[in-house]
Design an enzyme around this catalytic site. Structure first.
Site, PDB file in Angstrom:
ATOM      1  N   GLY A 156      49.893  42.154  38.979  1.00  0.00           N
ATOM      2  CA  GLY A 156      48.808  42.757  38.219  1.00  0.00           C
ATOM      3  C   GLY A 156      47.585  41.871  38.258  1.00  0.00           C
TER       4      GLY A 156
ATOM      5  N   GLN B 249      39.624  38.554  35.663  1.00  0.00           N
ATOM      6  CA  GLN B 249      40.236  37.580  36.577  1.00  0.00           C
ATOM      7  C   GLN B 249      39.486  37.460  37.901  1.00  0.00           C
ATOM      8  OE1 GLN B 249      44.433  39.246  35.947  1.00  0.00           O
ATOM      9  NE2 GLN B 249      44.788  37.061  36.223  1.00  0.00           N
TER      10      GLN B 249
ATOM     11  N   CYS C 120      50.975  34.385  35.243  1.00  0.00           N
ATOM     12  CA  CYS C 120      49.650  34.972  35.395  1.00  0.00           C
ATOM     13  C   CYS C 120      48.935  34.260  36.546  1.00  0.00           C
ATOM     14  CB  CYS C 120      48.866  34.799  34.094  1.00  0.00           C
ATOM     15  SG  CYS C 120      47.187  35.435  34.164  1.00  0.00           S
ATOM     16  N   LEU C 121      48.262  35.027  37.395  1.00  0.00           N
ATOM     17  CA  LEU C 121      47.545  34.433  38.535  1.00  0.00           C
ATOM     18  C   LEU C 121      46.426  33.503  38.068  1.00  0.00           C
ATOM     19  CD1 LEU C 121      47.364  37.498  40.958  1.00  0.00           C
ATOM     20  CD2 LEU C 121      48.926  35.542  41.065  1.00  0.00           C
TER      21      LEU C 121
ATOM     22  N   HIS D 287      50.391  43.104  29.710  1.00  0.00           N
ATOM     23  CA  HIS D 287      49.768  41.823  30.084  1.00  0.00           C
ATOM     24  C   HIS D 287      48.333  42.043  30.587  1.00  0.00           C
ATOM     25  CE1 HIS D 287      50.011  37.746  32.237  1.00  0.00           C
ATOM     26  NE2 HIS D 287      48.933  38.300  32.748  1.00  0.00           N
ATOM     27  N   GLU D 288      48.146  43.031  31.457  1.00  0.00           N
ATOM     28  CA  GLU D 288      46.803  43.281  32.007  1.00  0.00           C
ATOM     29  C   GLU D 288      45.848  43.800  30.934  1.00  0.00           C
ATOM     30  OE1 GLU D 288      46.246  41.848  34.691  1.00  0.00           O
ATOM     31  OE2 GLU D 288      48.375  41.625  35.097  1.00  0.00           O
TER      32      GLU D 288
ATOM     33  N   HIS E 253      44.296  41.089  28.966  1.00  0.00           N
ATOM     34  CA  HIS E 253      43.185  40.424  29.659  1.00  0.00           C
ATOM     35  C   HIS E 253      41.841  41.080  29.325  1.00  0.00           C
ATOM     36  CE1 HIS E 253      44.759  37.367  32.348  1.00  0.00           C
ATOM     37  NE2 HIS E 253      45.710  38.169  32.804  1.00  0.00           N
TER      38      HIS E 253
HETATM   39 NI    NI Z   1      47.381  37.646  33.917  1.00  0.00          NI
END
Ligand code: NI
Length: 166
Positions: free
Chosen positions: A46, A51, A91-92, A133-134, A137
């Site tokens: 995701g 991000q 998380c990226l 999760h997304e 953000h």
């Molecule tokens: Ni994330």
């Protein structure tokens, strides 16, 4: 394929509340395509607007191994949630770390697609986790803010009891 730079934790961009996406134009289509490319290249499941430095309510999710389950979520909202699941998350934007996070087991999400059409999806398990999760953000929230605990480097490599406790 065009990928964008992933913003990392510590950057203020990740802490802002995103604005609704109002225009369903070529620019949005390119953004969504770039976000999917960036997510796949980084082997994530995701990625949300902030991000890649875009403070708009847009996210992509794909929890499949063969990249056949792409969801493009524009102005997404969780309208129903049921149950809980507790398991690992990363998380990226937070490279090298993982934590244990409790999320709803099932969610119903209402969103728009890249053309602005209203969509609704009911999903559960890992896809529900990724969507939650997304969406966090988009409100400047990271999983490290809500995690039950952080995993040790040994646990990141191995098995954790929480993965069994769905
Ligand atoms: Ni994330």
């Amino acid at each position: 394929m065009a990928t964008r730079t992933i913003v990392k934790v510590g950057d203020d961009t990740l802490r802002k509340t995103c604005k609704r996406q109002e225009k369903f134009d070529l620019r949005l289509a390119i953004l969504l395509k770039d976000m999917a490319d960036t997510m796949y290249k980084a082997e994530g499941v995701g990625l949300a607007g902030p991000q890649v430095g875009i403070l708009r309510r847009v996210a992509v999710v794909d929890v499949t191994e063969d990249h056949t389950g792409l969801l493009e979520l524009v102005n997404p909202e969780i309208v129903e949630a049921e149950g809980t699941q507790t398991g690992r998350e990363g998380c990226l934007s937070v490279p090298g770390r993982q934590g244990v996070v409790t999320r709803p087991m099932k969610v119903k999400v209402r969103y728009q697609d890249r053309k602005g059409r209203l969509m609704e999806l009911e999903t559960e398990g890992f896809e529900a986790r990724a969507i939650c999760h997304e969406l966090d953000h988009l409100d400047g929230k990271l999983y490290i803010d809500v995690m039950d605990r952080e995993l040790t480097p040994e646990e990141i490599e191995g098995h954790i009891p929480e993965d069994d406790a769905q």
